[in-house]
Scaffold this motif. Sequence first.
Motif, PDB file in Angstrom:
ATOM      1  N   LEU A  54      -9.019  -2.427   6.268  1.00 50.72           N
ATOM      2  CA  LEU A  54      -8.180  -1.337   6.744  1.00 50.72           C
ATOM      3  C   LEU A  54      -8.214  -0.244   5.695  1.00 50.72           C
ATOM      4  N   GLY A  55      -8.615   0.964   6.098  1.00 49.69           N
ATOM      5  CA  GLY A  55      -8.648   2.095   5.181  1.00 49.69           C
ATOM      6  C   GLY A  55      -7.437   2.981   5.372  1.00 49.69           C
ATOM      7  N   LEU A  56      -6.803   3.353   4.254  1.00 49.08           N
ATOM      8  CA  LEU A  56      -5.642   4.243   4.274  1.00 49.08           C
ATOM      9  C   LEU A  56      -5.945   5.508   3.493  1.00 49.08           C
ATOM     10  N   ASP A  57      -5.478   6.649   4.005  1.00 48.91           N
ATOM     11  CA  ASP A  57      -5.633   7.904   3.268  1.00 48.91           C
ATOM     12  C   ASP A  57      -4.781   8.963   3.959  1.00 48.91           C
ATOM     13  N   ILE A  58      -4.546  10.069   3.258  1.00 49.44           N
ATOM     14  CA  ILE A  58      -3.914  11.242   3.883  1.00 49.44           C
ATOM     15  C   ILE A  58      -4.946  12.346   4.107  1.00 49.44           C
ATOM     16  N   ASP A  59      -6.212  12.041   3.825  1.00 50.46           N
ATOM     17  CA  ASP A  59      -7.316  12.987   3.993  1.00 50.46           C
ATOM     18  C   ASP A  59      -7.729  12.994   5.464  1.00 50.46           C
ATOM     19  N   VAL A  60      -7.156  13.892   6.239  1.00 51.06           N
ATOM     20  CA  VAL A  60      -7.399  13.892   7.685  1.00 51.06           C
ATOM     21  C   VAL A  60      -8.869  14.149   8.015  1.00 51.06           C
ATOM     22  N   PRO A  61      -9.527  15.158   7.433  1.00 52.10           N
ATOM     23  CA  PRO A  61     -10.956  15.323   7.742  1.00 52.10           C
ATOM     24  C   PRO A  61     -11.785  14.108   7.330  1.00 52.10           C
ATOM     25  N   GLY A  62     -11.472  13.529   6.169  1.00 50.46           N
ATOM     26  CA  GLY A  62     -12.200  12.346   5.729  1.00 50.46           C
ATOM     27  C   GLY A  62     -12.016  11.180   6.682  1.00 50.46           C
ATOM     28  N   PHE A  76      -8.877   2.602  10.417  1.00 53.94           N
ATOM     29  CA  PHE A  76      -8.469   3.635   9.482  1.00 53.94           C
ATOM     30  C   PHE A  76      -7.126   4.204   9.936  1.00 53.94           C
ATOM     31  N   VAL A  77      -6.232   4.418   8.960  1.00 55.85           N
ATOM     32  CA  VAL A  77      -4.886   4.895   9.262  1.00 55.85           C
ATOM     33  C   VAL A  77      -4.556   6.044   8.325  1.00 55.85           C
ATOM     34  N   CYS A  78      -4.009   7.111   8.881  1.00 56.63           N
ATOM     35  CA  CYS A  78      -3.511   8.216   8.075  1.00 56.63           C
ATOM     36  C   CYS A  78      -2.123   7.835   7.572  1.00 56.63           C
ATOM     37  N   ALA A  79      -2.020   7.567   6.285  1.00 59.57           N
ATOM     38  CA  ALA A  79      -0.760   7.072   5.738  1.00 59.57           C
ATOM     39  C   ALA A  79      -0.689   7.382   4.251  1.00 59.57           C
ATOM     40  N   ASP A  80       0.526   7.587   3.781  1.00 62.36           N
ATOM     41  CA  ASP A  80       0.815   7.819   2.368  1.00 62.36           C
ATOM     42  C   ASP A  80       0.798   6.479   1.647  1.00 62.36           C
ATOM     43  N   SER A  81       0.003   6.370   0.600  1.00 62.56           N
ATOM     44  CA  SER A  81      -0.092   5.116  -0.138  1.00 62.56           C
ATOM     45  C   SER A  81       1.201   4.754  -0.854  1.00 62.56           C
ATOM     46  N   GLN A  82       2.107   5.720  -0.990  1.00 60.95           N
ATOM     47  CA  GLN A  82       3.403   5.444  -1.609  1.00 60.95           C
ATOM     48  C   GLN A  82       4.411   4.874  -0.605  1.00 60.95           C
ATOM     49  N   ARG A  83       4.014   4.863   0.686  1.00 61.99           N
ATOM     50  CA  ARG A  83       4.848   4.291   1.757  1.00 61.99           C
ATOM     51  C   ARG A  83       3.905   3.715   2.810  1.00 61.99           C
ATOM     52  N   ASP A 105       3.981   9.977  -7.118  1.00 63.88           N
ATOM     53  CA  ASP A 105       4.760   8.932  -7.778  1.00 63.88           C
ATOM     54  C   ASP A 105       3.902   7.677  -7.947  1.00 63.88           C
ATOM     55  N   PRO A 106       3.152   7.564  -9.052  1.00 62.01           N
ATOM     56  CA  PRO A 106       2.308   6.383  -9.249  1.00 62.01           C
ATOM     57  C   PRO A 106       3.099   5.073  -9.253  1.00 62.01           C
ATOM     58  N   ALA A 107       4.329   5.107  -9.743  1.00 57.79           N
ATOM     59  CA  ALA A 107       5.138   3.882  -9.752  1.00 57.79           C
ATOM     60  C   ALA A 107       5.380   3.388  -8.328  1.00 57.79           C
ATOM     61  N   ALA A 108       5.592   4.315  -7.389  1.00 61.87           N
ATOM     62  CA  ALA A 108       5.782   3.924  -5.992  1.00 61.87           C
ATOM     63  C   ALA A 108       4.503   3.326  -5.423  1.00 61.87           C
ATOM     64  N   LEU A 109       3.353   3.890  -5.784  1.00 58.41           N
ATOM     65  CA  LEU A 109       2.070   3.333  -5.351  1.00 58.41           C
ATOM     66  C   LEU A 109       1.918   1.898  -5.840  1.00 58.41           C
ATOM     67  N   GLU A 112       4.150  -0.468  -3.939  1.00 56.73           N
ATOM     68  CA  GLU A 112       3.648  -0.761  -2.602  1.00 56.73           C
ATOM     69  C   GLU A 112       2.487  -1.757  -2.649  1.00 56.73           C
ATOM     70  N   MET A 113       1.622  -1.621  -3.632  1.00 60.29           N
ATOM     71  CA  MET A 113       0.525  -2.591  -3.741  1.00 60.29           C
ATOM     72  C   MET A 113       1.069  -3.979  -4.043  1.00 60.29           C
ATOM     73  N   ARG A 114       2.065  -4.066  -4.900  1.00 59.21           N
ATOM     74  CA  ARG A 114       2.690  -5.371  -5.164  1.00 59.21           C
ATOM     75  C   ARG A 114       3.298  -5.945  -3.890  1.00 59.21           C
ATOM     76  N   ARG A 115       3.841  -5.072  -3.056  1.00 56.35           N
ATOM     77  CA  ARG A 115       4.521  -5.531  -1.843  1.00 56.35           C
ATOM     78  C   ARG A 115       3.545  -6.064  -0.801  1.00 56.35           C
ATOM     79  N   VAL A 116       2.418  -5.382  -0.607  1.00 60.74           N
ATOM     80  CA  VAL A 116       1.557  -5.725   0.530  1.00 60.74           C
ATOM     81  C   VAL A 116       0.533  -6.806   0.206  1.00 60.74           C
ATOM     82  N   VAL A 117       0.278  -7.091  -1.086  1.00 62.86           N
ATOM     83  CA  VAL A 117      -0.714  -8.113  -1.414  1.00 62.86           C
ATOM     84  C   VAL A 117      -0.074  -9.501  -1.319  1.00 62.86           C
ATOM     85  N   ARG A 118      -0.857 -10.462  -0.891  1.00 60.95           N
ATOM     86  CA  ARG A 118      -0.376 -11.837  -0.762  1.00 60.95           C
ATOM     87  C   ARG A 118      -0.135 -12.458  -2.148  1.00 60.95           C
TER      88      ARG A 118
END
Length: 253
Positions: A54-62, A76-83, A105-109, A112-118
């Motif tokens: 699953l690819g996440l980004d806010i880069d709409v053209p990309g 692929f999903v248009c989404a903020d990696s901080q949420r 906010d790198p701390a929020a990123l 979120e990675m800590r939250r979503v990883v198994r």
Amino acid sequence: MLDEASRRAKAAKVAAVVQHFRGVEDLAGLRVVDVGCSGGIVADALRERGAEVLGLDIDVPGLARAARRFGATTSFVCADSQRMPLRDAVADVVVCNHVYEHVVDPAALFAEMRRVVRPDGQVYLGLGNRLGVVEPHYRLPFLSWLPRRLAHRYVRASGRAEHYHEAFATRAGLRRLAAGLHVWDYTYPVLADPAAFAGGDAVPGAVARLPRPALRALRPVVPTYLWVATTAPQRPRGPRLAWDPEPVSTTRA
């Protein structure tokens, strides 16, 4: 971000590091979240190694390019990696390669990675270093070392941008961002044996051949750190290397 050869080379390095940590020969059956996927080339290369990506980004053209080329096999999903719009503990592997310096906010990123990883999963981190001598986006020496006001002037005088938006951290700052994670450093294993990790793009070969004491002394100014992080204690399961991965002591701010 759209250079096919370089993006697939980076994906090969990501895959090699993750596979060594997990002690496997491919990514078959793993659910991978590619944070900052842009045009989807890395995501597709990881899918070719057996992963469900699953690819996440806010880069709409990309993302539009990614969907046109790879949408039949990769989401692929248009989404903020901080949420991230993902459930807790949903990913076997999270890939975050040269992303943190672009977010507000790198701390929020990192949270979120800590939250979503198994609990038994891994986060692959490609982390640019503020004290790297040549700034990787604009190829200007010492740009990231400067206070923000002077960095704006420098990049503007170079004619390459009007403002300098990236915000890198030092190694100490990255250790604080990774607080609460168990981290293994693959930077020097890749430098010592780049062929084993498809890491020939990491540094010039002459640097990789420096004696170990010299490389250790240069650790604060290494341009990019390659870390594997986990939420629960784990150890690399792959074979012994010319330079084995080393644990990183994370610190709280």
